[in-house]
Design an enzyme around this catalytic site. Structure first.
Site, short mmCIF file in Angstrom:
data_model
loop_
_atom_site.label_atom_id
_atom_site.label_comp_id
_atom_site.label_asym_id
_atom_site.label_seq_id
_atom_site.Cartn_x
_atom_site.Cartn_y
_atom_site.Cartn_z
N SER A 91 7.79 -93.70 52.83
CA SER A 91 6.84 -92.79 52.67
C SER A 91 7.44 -91.54 52.64
O SER A 91 6.83 -90.37 52.23
CB SER A 91 5.87 -92.64 53.80
OG SER A 91 6.48 -92.40 55.06
N LYS A 101 9.26 -83.03 56.35
CA LYS A 101 8.20 -84.08 55.82
C LYS A 101 6.96 -83.50 56.45
O LYS A 101 6.81 -82.82 57.36
CB LYS A 101 8.42 -85.28 56.33
CG LYS A 101 7.54 -86.49 55.91
CD LYS A 101 7.90 -87.88 56.48
CE LYS A 101 6.96 -89.00 55.97
NZ LYS A 101 7.32 -90.22 56.41
N SER A 126 10.73 -95.82 56.07
CA SER A 126 10.47 -94.61 55.31
C SER A 126 11.42 -93.71 54.99
O SER A 126 11.15 -92.73 54.21
CB SER A 126 9.14 -94.08 55.82
OG SER A 126 7.89 -94.90 55.60
#
Ligand code: GLN
Length: 479
Positions: free
Chosen positions: A150, A75, A174
């Site tokens: 997310s 990420k 997330s």
């Protein structure tokens, strides 16, 4: 077979070299990323240099370490020295950290092949990935749907097999929520089990790096490598026992089923039946404080975010404005232009709940609630059960551009935030499909440090359902 073991078998047997495999992944990213926006940047040179090191080792007849030679994504809020780490924000566009996150250090030392940085909601604030500066990552099952957030890019990259696995971050769901929408296994470890050093902070008391993988075998392989104590993260804790005994009692609280979609309810009830058939004992439990978890989470998360994001002033690093009158004007312009609307909304909300006169009414009350929630879950659930089973998300996967209000979007976090508030491990396991054919996840929350036991239960479920819900899309690289 799980992807990681399969890739290592392919490499060891000489079926392909690591360079060939990496080139196949990079080619797949080249052709699919324009549609999916799973990656925000691709780290081609780093990937190929690592692949060559792996091939040299194989030529010398050496054995591969766990995860060695396996291509993955990180990420974009996990720091990678010299490689852009932008948190999908204009504020950090072009920012290249001077040091590596501990998790990336651990993976790098094992020659894990970093393919690129995965798209995400700006500063990990969101549930659809759509607050990213490049637009949201799409769901590979149907690109009319969001991949979740997310860690949407992480989920999209793994579901489309543009990465064997991915590291994401989970502050309020997330990792688990995008895993549910994309048909993946998502693990949010116990707070402190995985170092947060180099994870760009959103809400430090809730943030935890987690894993998105095809199945529990892959997640376990990754967890074993990244769950290491870190002397430079004061919240890092040593796992007391990596393989605790599995307590086969599962608590189910009716509170988690109010307002869930019929598709989700059905799939999760079926999952409960499956566990019962497997010999798990299902115990009804109560969690009345569930109605306070969202306000508690959003007050604490925004308060911490407003403090953590105070460092982005355009002076030390990040986005800078060329035209300003004085220092206050300069900082104000940088923050107005560099942050997107959702990040600004949260900074304002967080500043408000911490401000003198409101601190006791909001922040302090939320802290008190956090303790009460922790206590209630310990007494009502883990006093009697090994795990708590809930839907991962109360809604079906969301359509792109559904135009939900912020409050509706925040509502989708109702089942996931408790694990962060109480610092507990939780896993989302695929358990069905909704009427539009998009995946649904079931969540298991465990007591502190029962991470490995949660993966054992997930593995039991995958076996009992014949891997029926393990997404293996006909995309990306076949392994
Ligand atoms: N959706 C939640 C939020 O927007 C969770 C985010 C996260 O876990 N990073 O805050």
């Amino acid at each position: 077979m799980a992807r990681i073991a399969n890739i290592q078998r392919m490499l060891t047997s000489g079926e392909c070299t690591c360079r060939e495999l990496t080139l196949r992944y990079l080619a797949a990213i080249d052709s699919a990323n324009a549609d999916l926006a799973a990656y925000i940047s691709v780290t081609r040179e780093t990937a190929l240099a690592t692949a060559d090191a792996v091939d040299a080792k194989l030529r010398r007849g050496e054995r591969l370490a766990p995860l060695e030679g396996v291509p993955f994504s990180l990420k974009d809020n996990i720091s990678t020295r010299g490689l852009e780490t932008s948190c999908a924000s204009n504020m950090l566009a072009g920012y290249k950290p001077a040091y590596d996150a501990f998790t990336w250090e651990l993976l790098k030392a094992r020659n894990a092949v970093l393919l690129g940085k995965a798209n995400m909601d700006e500063f990990a604030m969101g549930s659809t990935c759509e607050t990213s500066r490049i637009g949201g990552a799409k769901n590979p099952h149907n690109i009319g749907y969001v991949s979740g957030g997310s860690s949407g890019g992480s989920a999209s990259s793994v579901a489309a097999n543009l990465a064997a696995y991915s590291l994401g971050s989970d502050t309020g769901g997330s990792v688990r929520q995008p895993a549910a929408f994309c048909g993946l296994l998502g693990l949010k470890p116990t707070y402190g089990a995985v170092s947060r050093r180099g994870l760009i902070a959103f809400a430090s008391s809730l943030d935890q790096i987690g894993i998105l993988a095809e199945d529990s075998d892959d997640a376990r392989a990754v967890f074993q490598v990244i769950a290491k104590p870190d002397a430079l993260d004061m919240t890092s804790r040593t796992l007391p026992n990596l393989a605790p005994e599995l307590n086969r009692t599962i608590g189910v609280a009716s509170e988690f089923f109010t307002g869930v979609s019929p598709d989700v309810e059905q799939a999760v009830r079926n999952a409960i039946d499956t566990f019962e058939r497997l010999g798990y004992e299902i115990v009804p439990v109560e969690f009345p404080l569930l109605r306070y978890v969202l306000p508690t989470y959003y007050i604490l998360a925004c308060a911490e975010a407003s403090s953590n994001l105070g460092r982005y002033d355009g002076i030390r690093y990040g986005f800078a404005s060329d035209m300003y009158d004085d220092i206050d004007d300069g900082i104000s312009r940088v923050r107005s232009e560099g942050f997107g609307a959702e990040v600004k909304r949260r900074i304002m909300l967080g500043t408000y709940v911490l401000s003198s006169g409101y601190f006791d009414a909001y922040y302090k009350k939320a802290q008190d609630l956090r303790h009460a929630i922790k206590r209630q879950i310990e007494d009502n659930v883990f006093g009697r059960c090994g795990m708590l089973l809930t839907p991962t998300v109360p809604t079906n996967a969301l359509k792109i551009g559904a135009n939900l209000s912020p409050v509706e979007i925040y509502g989708t976090d109702i089942c996931t935030v408790t694990a962060n508030i109480a610092e507990l491990p939780a896993v989302s396991v695929p358990c069905g499909n909704d009427s539009a054919g998009l995946p649904i996840g079931v969540q298991l929350i465990g007591s502190a440090f029962s991470d490995a036991a949660l993966l054992d239960a997930a593995a039991d479920f995958e076996r009992a359902t014949d891997r029926e819900f393990v997404a293996n899309l006909d995309m990306g690289v076949r392994v």
